[in-house]
Design a protein around this motif. Structure first.
Motif, mmCIF file in Angstrom:
data_model
loop_
_atom_site.group_PDB
_atom_site.id
_atom_site.type_symbol
_atom_site.label_atom_id
_atom_site.label_comp_id
_atom_site.label_asym_id
_atom_site.label_seq_id
_atom_site.Cartn_x
_atom_site.Cartn_y
_atom_site.Cartn_z
ATOM 1 N N MET A 148 18.786 8.788 -31.037
ATOM 2 C CA MET A 148 17.449 8.615 -31.650
ATOM 3 C C MET A 148 16.557 7.823 -30.688
ATOM 4 N N SER A 149 15.511 8.438 -30.189
ATOM 5 C CA SER A 149 14.712 7.844 -29.117
ATOM 6 C C SER A 149 13.917 6.624 -29.592
ATOM 7 N N ASP A 150 13.585 6.552 -30.884
ATOM 8 C CA ASP A 150 12.758 5.437 -31.335
ATOM 9 C C ASP A 150 13.567 4.385 -32.099
ATOM 10 N N CYS A 151 14.884 4.394 -31.924
ATOM 11 C CA CYS A 151 15.743 3.439 -32.646
ATOM 12 C C CYS A 151 16.080 2.255 -31.736
ATOM 13 N N LEU A 152 15.788 1.054 -32.227
ATOM 14 C CA LEU A 152 16.032 -0.167 -31.447
ATOM 15 C C LEU A 152 17.499 -0.287 -31.032
ATOM 16 N N PHE A 153 18.422 -0.053 -31.964
ATOM 17 C CA PHE A 153 19.830 -0.255 -31.620
ATOM 18 C C PHE A 153 20.333 0.857 -30.695
ATOM 19 N N CYS A 154 19.819 2.086 -30.819
ATOM 20 C CA CYS A 154 20.173 3.120 -29.837
ATOM 21 C C CYS A 154 19.718 2.694 -28.443
ATOM 22 N N LYS A 155 18.553 2.058 -28.352
ATOM 23 C CA LYS A 155 18.056 1.581 -27.049
ATOM 24 C C LYS A 155 18.926 0.441 -26.521
ATOM 25 N N ILE A 156 19.385 -0.430 -27.402
ATOM 26 C CA ILE A 156 20.280 -1.523 -26.978
ATOM 27 C C ILE A 156 21.615 -0.941 -26.507
ATOM 28 N N ILE A 157 22.144 0.020 -27.250
ATOM 29 C CA ILE A 157 23.415 0.664 -26.863
ATOM 30 C C ILE A 157 23.269 1.341 -25.506
ATOM 31 N N ALA A 158 22.122 1.976 -25.271
ATOM 32 C CA ALA A 158 21.858 2.662 -23.991
ATOM 33 C C ALA A 158 21.486 1.683 -22.880
ATOM 34 N N LYS A 159 21.393 0.388 -23.219
ATOM 35 C CA LYS A 159 21.033 -0.684 -22.280
ATOM 36 C C LYS A 159 19.615 -0.524 -21.739
ATOM 37 N N GLU A 160 18.783 0.164 -22.504
ATOM 38 C CA GLU A 160 17.359 0.236 -22.164
ATOM 39 C C GLU A 160 16.660 -1.062 -22.582
ATOM 40 N N ILE A 161 17.256 -1.728 -23.581
ATOM 41 C CA ILE A 161 16.810 -3.058 -24.015
ATOM 42 C C ILE A 161 18.000 -3.991 -23.821
ATOM 43 N N PRO A 162 17.791 -5.149 -23.156
ATOM 44 C CA PRO A 162 18.927 -6.041 -22.888
ATOM 45 C C PRO A 162 19.463 -6.696 -24.159
ATOM 46 N N SER A 163 20.760 -6.971 -24.150
ATOM 47 C CA SER A 163 21.376 -7.713 -25.243
ATOM 48 C C SER A 163 22.546 -8.489 -24.671
ATOM 49 N N LYS A 164 23.022 -9.444 -25.466
ATOM 50 C CA LYS A 164 24.218 -10.203 -25.067
ATOM 51 C C LYS A 164 25.423 -9.481 -25.652
ATOM 52 N N CYS A 165 25.930 -8.518 -24.889
ATOM 53 C CA CYS A 165 27.058 -7.695 -25.345
ATOM 54 C C CYS A 165 28.345 -8.521 -25.344
ATOM 55 N N VAL A 166 29.127 -8.426 -26.420
ATOM 56 C CA VAL A 166 30.415 -9.121 -26.469
ATOM 57 C C VAL A 166 31.585 -8.136 -26.478
ATOM 58 N N TYR A 167 31.312 -6.858 -26.784
ATOM 59 C CA TYR A 167 32.389 -5.865 -26.843
ATOM 60 C C TYR A 167 31.783 -4.473 -26.783
ATOM 61 N N GLU A 168 32.472 -3.582 -26.057
ATOM 62 C CA GLU A 168 32.031 -2.187 -26.017
ATOM 63 C C GLU A 168 33.240 -1.289 -25.813
ATOM 64 N N ASP A 169 33.288 -0.176 -26.543
ATOM 65 C CA ASP A 169 34.255 0.883 -26.237
ATOM 66 C C ASP A 169 33.554 2.220 -26.461
ATOM 67 N N ASP A 170 34.303 3.306 -26.529
ATOM 68 C CA ASP A 170 33.680 4.635 -26.615
ATOM 69 C C ASP A 170 32.851 4.809 -27.898
ATOM 70 N N ASN A 171 33.232 4.099 -28.950
ATOM 71 C CA ASN A 171 32.620 4.310 -30.267
ATOM 72 C C ASN A 171 31.750 3.173 -30.765
ATOM 73 N N VAL A 172 31.961 1.984 -30.206
ATOM 74 C CA VAL A 172 31.400 0.764 -30.797
ATOM 75 C C VAL A 172 30.689 -0.072 -29.737
ATOM 76 N N PHE A 173 29.583 -0.692 -30.134
ATOM 77 C CA PHE A 173 28.871 -1.648 -29.281
ATOM 78 C C PHE A 173 28.633 -2.894 -30.122
ATOM 79 N N ALA A 174 28.904 -4.068 -29.560
ATOM 80 C CA ALA A 174 28.721 -5.318 -30.308
ATOM 81 C C ALA A 174 27.969 -6.315 -29.442
ATOM 82 N N PHE A 175 26.998 -6.992 -30.056
ATOM 83 C CA PHE A 175 26.129 -7.910 -29.305
ATOM 84 C C PHE A 175 25.645 -9.026 -30.224
ATOM 85 N N ARG A 176 25.209 -10.126 -29.601
ATOM 86 C CA ARG A 176 24.783 -11.293 -30.387
ATOM 87 C C ARG A 176 23.414 -11.044 -31.025
#
Ligand code: 5GP
Ligand code: ZN
Length: 111
Positions: free
Chosen positions: A1-29
């Motif tokens: 989804m191009s206009d979704c904030l969390f899709c942008k965070i998952i795609a690293k288009e928006i920075p976040s403090k990532c604590v965990y990532e795998d093929d299915n899951v992204f976790a950030f502060r």
């Protein structure tokens, strides 16, 4: 989804403090923490909320909870923690991409 904030965070288009990532899951502060530990655990697949879960897409929920158990241990939440998901505006949801709030580092006394 191009206009979704969390899709942008998952795609690293928006920075976040990532604590965990795998093929299915992204976790950030969370940007506005409500507890000493406040992490958002998000399926990479764009699902709007719990209300949109089906037999076809619900496997990501168990992936998220497996990640939550790992992250809670990594964060030292051995005294316990809380997991919350808001569904729909009436449920307090403000970002319409399914996510689980992992909260810890304090004692929760209310519901
Ligand atoms: P909801 O209200 O939808 O259950 O939760 C959305 C959460 O996303 C809120 O706790 C809010 O602080 C967090 N949030 C909103 N925008 C951002 C952002 O740009 N970065 C991060 N890390 N968290 C965000
Ligand atoms: Zn999304």
């Amino acid at each position: 989804m191009s206009d979704c904030l969390f899709c942008k965070i998952i795609a690293k288009e928006i920075p976040s403090k990532c604590v965990y990532e795998d093929d299915n899951v992204f976790a950030f502060r969370d940007i506005s923490p409500q507890a000493p530990v406040h992490i958002l655990v998000v399926p990479k697949e764009h699902i709007i909320s719990v209300a949109e879960l089906t037999t076809e897409n619900s496997l990501v929920v168990s992936k998220c909870f497996e990640a939550i158990a790992m992250i809670a241990e990594n964060e030292g939440l051995n005294q316990g923690f809380r997991v919350i998901t808001n569904s729909g505006a009436g449920g307090g949801q403000t970002v319409f991409h399914l996510h689980f709030h992992l909260l810890g580092g304090k004692v929760f006394t209310d519901l």
